[in-house]
Design a protein around this motif. Structure first.
Motif, PDB file in Angstrom:
ATOM      1  N   ALA A  17       2.105 -11.764  -5.150  1.00 24.01           N
ATOM      2  CA  ALA A  17       1.539 -10.434  -4.947  1.00 24.01           C
ATOM      3  C   ALA A  17       1.827  -9.954  -3.537  1.00 24.01           C
ATOM      4  O   ALA A  17       1.743 -10.722  -2.577  1.00 24.01           O
ATOM      5  N   ASP A  18       2.193  -8.695  -3.417  1.00 21.30           N
ATOM      6  CA  ASP A  18       2.418  -8.071  -2.107  1.00 21.30           C
ATOM      7  C   ASP A  18       1.438  -6.904  -1.987  1.00 21.30           C
ATOM      8  O   ASP A  18       1.752  -5.770  -2.348  1.00 21.30           O
ATOM      9  N   PRO A  19       0.212  -7.160  -1.496  1.00 23.84           N
ATOM     10  CA  PRO A  19      -0.805  -6.108  -1.462  1.00 23.84           C
ATOM     11  C   PRO A  19      -0.420  -4.908  -0.598  1.00 23.84           C
ATOM     12  O   PRO A  19      -0.797  -3.782  -0.909  1.00 23.84           O
ATOM     13  N   VAL A  20       0.317  -5.133   0.473  1.00 23.64           N
ATOM     14  CA  VAL A  20       0.659  -4.034   1.377  1.00 23.64           C
ATOM     15  C   VAL A  20       1.578  -3.033   0.692  1.00 23.64           C
ATOM     16  O   VAL A  20       1.389  -1.821   0.778  1.00 23.64           O
ATOM     17  N   ARG A  21       2.591  -3.541  -0.023  1.00 23.11           N
ATOM     18  CA  ARG A  21       3.560  -2.658  -0.678  1.00 23.11           C
ATOM     19  C   ARG A  21       3.196  -2.356  -2.132  1.00 23.11           C
ATOM     20  O   ARG A  21       3.909  -1.636  -2.812  1.00 23.11           O
ATOM     21  N   GLY A  22       2.117  -2.928  -2.615  1.00 26.59           N
ATOM     22  CA  GLY A  22       1.705  -2.663  -3.985  1.00 26.59           C
ATOM     23  C   GLY A  22       2.653  -3.227  -5.008  1.00 26.59           C
ATOM     24  O   GLY A  22       2.988  -2.557  -5.987  1.00 26.59           O
ATOM     25  N   GLY A  23       3.125  -4.467  -4.799  1.00 26.90           N
ATOM     26  CA  GLY A  23       4.092  -5.059  -5.702  1.00 26.90           C
ATOM     27  C   GLY A  23       3.680  -6.441  -6.183  1.00 26.90           C
ATOM     28  O   GLY A  23       2.910  -7.148  -5.529  1.00 26.90           O
ATOM     29  N   VAL A  24       4.193  -6.819  -7.363  1.00 30.22           N
ATOM     30  CA  VAL A  24       3.962  -8.137  -7.938  1.00 30.22           C
ATOM     31  C   VAL A  24       5.280  -8.628  -8.509  1.00 30.22           C
ATOM     32  O   VAL A  24       6.014  -7.860  -9.141  1.00 30.22           O
TER      33      VAL A  24
END
Length: 532
Positions: free
Chosen positions: A66-73
């Protein structure tokens, strides 16, 4: 409404509530690093799906990142192996990436799904496995890449979708749709709810209660005409679908009867009466198919109207209705661009058109520097002023605000929204400095009555027909309020609540108060307003 539909409606209503913009809910959006961030929630749901799926199959994966900063999974190295009667079903996925995830809808969203190295065993399809194997030429269905892009503007309802799928040895599919506006639409749902039809009420006594009809008709009753109609409503700017042969035709063609794959079989597709739009469309499709059979390559269907085509899918009774409305053109070439292209970006014979094209990236690559060079000398044009406000929004918010003020004052469509966006980026002192000062000259008509003063104050506060100026709005409102006008007093209260004790506002308010006293005396407003 059928029981299953009722449950789906209730679930949709709950989802819609959760998806409200942040301004419409009391809870603030979670911080990017929070476990409540969209990326972390999506990753958690994926893990839960894997855990649940293990009831049915052997599921393993390499990692869920999960990449919370960029909104990606990103999901990597997924392996699904069937169990029991489905032991010969195998699915593998090298990578699945979701980006642009958002729990709170933004004004402009961009969701992208990327999948790579997907393989589905033919045996997963039971009795159809042999036929699928003939088509694929292998024991599995390969998908090297799948990309889905969805860009949406919440304000206008505009949406653009692009899809690309590549299956080696089979086909490549590309599609796009550009909507000026699109939404799910039910023309009779509200009227039925207003009439008290409980079958269409998603908030009934218990929408999730079991119902004896579920076992007999788990997917609803097709003959139940009481169901409200649901479809898509909007307007389409452009669309295309291209299917390119990568080997599937060579395997399928020998199995087709000659009367189907031959020219006569293609002509049999033309069934509409001559002279009708549908007849012309069918002829175009037949011609493209004949060309494809002669030289297998690609078939393209594209919609390139001069103006957006309004549509309502609830009125369609067959695919022919949609085809006759959109009138796609068929060819064996790549799709044509949906807009005119500019060959020479250095040709400044029409600086206005070229500058706007460069500013928007339409017909020529977007180039802010070159667009500013061409458009700045034309900044008195309201549409140009709005374009300049958008171009400078990030690099020079103060200058962008000045251009937005000009565009909004002339009523240019979209300018008021741009003005509010630009204003949100500025400190109070900067936005007040860009506006006309509180002691600026005003038209005599504004002082004709208390109502005229109030209307002029509102126009200045909103920037409607006049350049926005909070100082002038206070000056005019305080004159109307002095004559007992309550709406003018309410405007003053709103302005004060917004700016509070900001020093720049206090100074502007004092300047407005002094100018108002001069107006009161010099124009003898006590006599004028008392006589009305």
């Amino acid at each position: 409404m059928m029981p299953l539909t009722r449950r789906l409606a209730a679930g949709t209503a709950l989802a819609a509530l959760l998806a409200l913009p942040a301004s419409a809910q009391t809870a603030p959006a979670p911080a990017p690093g929070s476990f409540l961030s969209p990326a972390n929630i999506a990753a958690g749901l994926l893990r839960a799906a894997v855990s649940y799926g293990r009831i049915l199959a052997d599921i393993r994966y390499g990692a869920i990142e999960a990449d919370p900063v960029r909104g990606g999974v990103i999901l990597r190295d997924l392996q699904v192996n069937g169990l029991g009667d489905h032991a010969n079903c195998h699915v593998s996925l090298g990578r699945l990436e979701l980006s642009g995830l958002s729990l709170w809808y933004s004004e402009h969203s961009h969701l992208r799904i990327d999948a790579g190295d997907l393989s589905v065993a033919n045996n997963c399809f039971g009795p159809n496995a042999a036929m699928i194997g003939v088509v694929t030429g292998t024991d599995h269905i390969p998908l090297a890449s799948l990309a889905i892009d969805l860009r949406q503007s919440m304000g206008s309802g505009a949406a653009v979708m692009d899809i690309e799928a590549v299956s080696p040895g089979i086909a490549r599919i590309e599609a796009s749709a550009d909507f000026d506006h699109v939404s799910i639409f039910s023309p009779d749902l509200l009227s039925r709810m207003a009439e008290g039809d409980q079958r269409t009420d998603p908030f009934g006594a218990d929408p999730f209660a079991p119902d004896e009809d579920d076992l007999a008709t788990p997917f609803g009753n097709p003959s139940d005409t009481s169901e409200p109609s649901v479809g898509l409503h909007g307007s389409l700017r452009a669309a295309h679908l291209t299917v390119e042969n990568l080997g599937v035709w060579e395997r399928v063609n020998p199995m087709l009867p000659p009367d189907i794959a031959g020219p006569q079989g293609m002509e049999a597709l033309v069934t509409a009466p001559p002279g009708t739009p549908l007849h012309q469309l069918q002829q175009g499709l037949a011609e493209a198919l004949k060309n494809f059979v002669a030289q297998p390559g690609r078939i393209t269907a594209e919609i390139r109207p001069q103006a957006p085509i309004a549509f309502d899918s609830t009125a369609w009774t067959s695919p022919e209705d949609a085809a006759a409305l959109f009138m796609p053109a068929f060819s064996n070439a790549l799709p044509t661009p949906p807009l005119a292209l500019i060959a020479d970006p250095q040709d400044a014979s029409d600086p206005r058109a070229l500058g706007l094209a460069l500013a928007r990236g339409e017909g020529v690559p977007r180039n802010t520097r070159r667009a500013l060079e061409l458009l700045t000398p034309l900044q008195d044009d309201p549409e140009i002023a709005l374009a300049l406000a958008d171009l400078l929004a990030d690099s020079d918010p103060a200058a962008a605000y000045v251009h937005a003020l000009q565009a909004a004052a002339t009523g240019t469509p979209g300018a008021m929204a741009a003005l509010d966006r630009a204003e949100a980026r500025l400190a109070t002192a900067d936005l007040l400095a860009a506006q006309p000062a509180a002691d600026s000259a005003l038209e005599d008509d504004a002082f004709a009555s208390a109502v005229a003063l109030r209307e002029a104050a509102l126009a200045r506060a909103e920037g409607r027909g006049q350049t926005r100026s909070y100082g002038l709005a206070w000056r005019l409102a305080t004159l109307a309020a002095a004559a007992g006008d309550s709406p003018a007093r309410a405007l003053m209260d709103r302005l004060q609540a917004r700016f509070g004790d900001d020093p720049a506002w206090i100074a502007a308010r004092a300047q407005a108060a002094d100018a108002a006293l001069e107006d009161w005396t010099d124009r003898d407003l006590a006599t004028t307003l008392a006589a009305r």
